[in-house]
Design an enzyme around this catalytic site. Sequence first.
Site, PDB file in Angstrom:
ATOM      1  N   ARG A   1      -5.356  28.182 -34.653  1.00  0.00           N
ATOM      2  CA  ARG A   1      -4.983  26.864 -34.252  1.00  0.00           C
ATOM      3  C   ARG A   1      -3.655  26.566 -34.589  1.00  0.00           C
ATOM      4  O   ARG A   1      -3.164  26.811 -35.816  1.00  0.00           O
ATOM      5  CB  ARG A   1      -6.063  25.831 -35.176  1.00  0.00           C
ATOM      6  CG  ARG A   1      -5.909  24.323 -34.642  1.00  0.00           C
ATOM      7  CD  ARG A   1      -7.018  23.492 -35.538  1.00  0.00           C
ATOM      8  NE  ARG A   1      -6.696  23.492 -36.998  1.00  0.00           N
ATOM      9  CZ  ARG A   1      -7.159  22.522 -37.778  1.00  0.00           C
ATOM     10  NH1 ARG A   1      -8.135  21.569 -37.352  1.00  0.00           N
ATOM     11  NH2 ARG A   1      -6.830  22.573 -38.902  1.00  0.00           N
TER      12      ARG A   1
ATOM     13  N   TYR B   1      -3.270  12.092 -44.602  1.00  0.00           N
ATOM     14  CA  TYR B   1      -2.448  13.140 -44.778  1.00  0.00           C
ATOM     15  C   TYR B   1      -2.260  14.213 -43.439  1.00  0.00           C
ATOM     16  O   TYR B   1      -1.647  15.289 -43.623  1.00  0.00           O
ATOM     17  CB  TYR B   1      -3.126  14.073 -45.818  1.00  0.00           C
ATOM     18  CG  TYR B   1      -4.610  14.298 -45.804  1.00  0.00           C
ATOM     19  CD1 TYR B   1      -4.841  15.733 -44.995  1.00  0.00           C
ATOM     20  CD2 TYR B   1      -5.528  13.603 -46.395  1.00  0.00           C
ATOM     21  CE1 TYR B   1      -6.107  16.000 -44.847  1.00  0.00           C
ATOM     22  CE2 TYR B   1      -6.832  13.931 -46.110  1.00  0.00           C
ATOM     23  CZ  TYR B   1      -7.251  15.031 -45.385  1.00  0.00           C
ATOM     24  OH  TYR B   1      -8.409  15.359 -45.310  1.00  0.00           O
TER      25      TYR B   1
HETATM   26  C1  LIG Z   1      -9.689  16.123 -41.818  1.00  0.00           C
HETATM   27  C2  LIG Z   1     -10.872  15.369 -41.262  1.00  0.00           C
HETATM   28  C3  LIG Z   1     -11.536  14.557 -42.042  1.00  0.00           C
HETATM   29  C4  LIG Z   1     -11.404  14.760 -43.671  1.00  0.00           C
HETATM   30  O1  LIG Z   1     -11.944  13.914 -44.646  1.00  0.00           O
HETATM   31  P1  LIG Z   1     -11.723  14.129 -45.948  1.00  0.00           P
HETATM   32  O2  LIG Z   1     -12.479  12.937 -46.594  1.00  0.00           O
HETATM   33  O3  LIG Z   1     -10.330  13.517 -45.879  1.00  0.00           O
HETATM   34  O4  LIG Z   1     -11.841  15.344 -46.444  1.00  0.00           O
HETATM   35  C5  LIG Z   1     -12.826  14.085 -41.840  1.00  0.00           C
HETATM   36  N1  LIG Z   1     -13.181  14.058 -40.471  1.00  0.00           N
HETATM   37  C6  LIG Z   1     -12.219  14.732 -39.668  1.00  0.00           C
HETATM   38  C7  LIG Z   1     -12.799  14.521 -38.075  1.00  0.00           C
HETATM   39  C8  LIG Z   1     -11.079  15.155 -40.288  1.00  0.00           C
HETATM   40  O5  LIG Z   1     -10.458  15.982 -38.937  1.00  0.00           O
END
Ligand SMILES: *Cc1c(COP(=O)(O)O)cnc(C)c1O
Length: 404
Positions: A363, A218
């Site tokens: 950011r 996303y």
């Molecule tokens: C955005 C992000 C996530 C998000 O994890 P979800 O399981 O989709 O909430 C995980 N790791 C990093 C480094 C991110 O930037």
Amino acid sequence: MTRDEARALDAADPLRGFRDRFVLPEGVIYLDGNSLGPLPRATAPALADMIERQWGERLIRSWNEGWIEAPARIGGKIARLIGAGEEEVIVADSTSANLFKLIVAALRLDPARKTIVSELGNFPTDLHIAEGAVGCVPGAVLKAVPRDRIGATLGEDTALLLLTHVHYKTAERFDMAAWTERAHAAGALILWDLSHSAGAVPVDLNGTQADLAVGCGYKYLNGGPGAPAFLHVHTKWQERLANPVSGWMGHSAPFAFEDGYRPAAGVTRWLAGTPAMLGLAGLETGVDLLLEVDPVLIAAKSAALFDSVAAIGDALGLVCVSPRDPALRGSHISFRHPHAYALCQALIAQGVIGDFRDPDVLRFGLTPLYLGHEDVVRAGEILREILESRTYLNPEFSKRNAVT
Ligand SMILES: *Cc1c(COP(=O)(O)O)cnc(C)c1O
């Protein structure tokens, strides 16, 4: 840069045509595509088809008309964005869940190696999931250390080095080839979190011999809020690692309805339950759009937008915490400011949407497909006006929302 100079650059921009492929609300300058990518124009019709025809009319027949292959099919497309083989990537679950599956699997690979090494200040879920995974494997430990101690912490007990390629706050980017080599020299596997990299910066998993990777659907892939995530396992590990979430969709014959678990061959074993088709439809549209674009153009424009915003920040006396060298960073830029939260809210009130990361980071995502040079120049003018008038000190801008 003046507005006229910015307009001239936009007029000559080879990516210019992609802006119209997104729904971007009037009066908004969207600098948060690194957190939630905007809506591609093709997504609403694709979801309407998914809902009205594929679900509404075809009903359960759709599983045999393209649904059941969707996780591997879309994984194969994402593979092209991250330098992996098409048989090495699958779409499933969330990034958090995929981290869990791969970390536990890596911890169970070699009984002599029970340590995960990661970075303090890594994205919270990566460390939280590592903590949870360690709790599931007897004798396992997590060593989270500052960036400058990672190399020295690798040792003969290390099972896995868990790194996020592009840091979510500062945009600092690890040298994938160098760190993969260091992990391997210590006898460990490496797992790259590509959440802020896929679709944003060049990634060459196979060129660097990386073992494992995960990432979000996303963010730069524009798959929609909470879109399914992806998971990568290098061919050499595919028959040797076991998915601890051993669900029926990762079984070698799900519709044999056997009592015992037999993992599927290849990357399919990393599926757990039934694929989320509505989410997959949005993700596929976002990924298809990115596959039309030359990644070299994305990297070049990201670098140009960064230089422009960095110059605005310098002129306003903001402290930039992102590396200036494009090879050392991702596609966002962050500034430190004591009133970062209020500044962010004051900007949003004027249609400039960036975000805030605790405790003091402002950011801005610089996403070349739909942002132009004029956008960032206008955002800079609004930021200047807010800083000079000090309107960010208005108490309404200090009220904390649940999601920042
Ligand atoms: C955005 C992000 C996530 C998000 O994890 P979800 O399981 O989709 O909430 C995980 N790791 C990093 C480094 C991110 O930037």
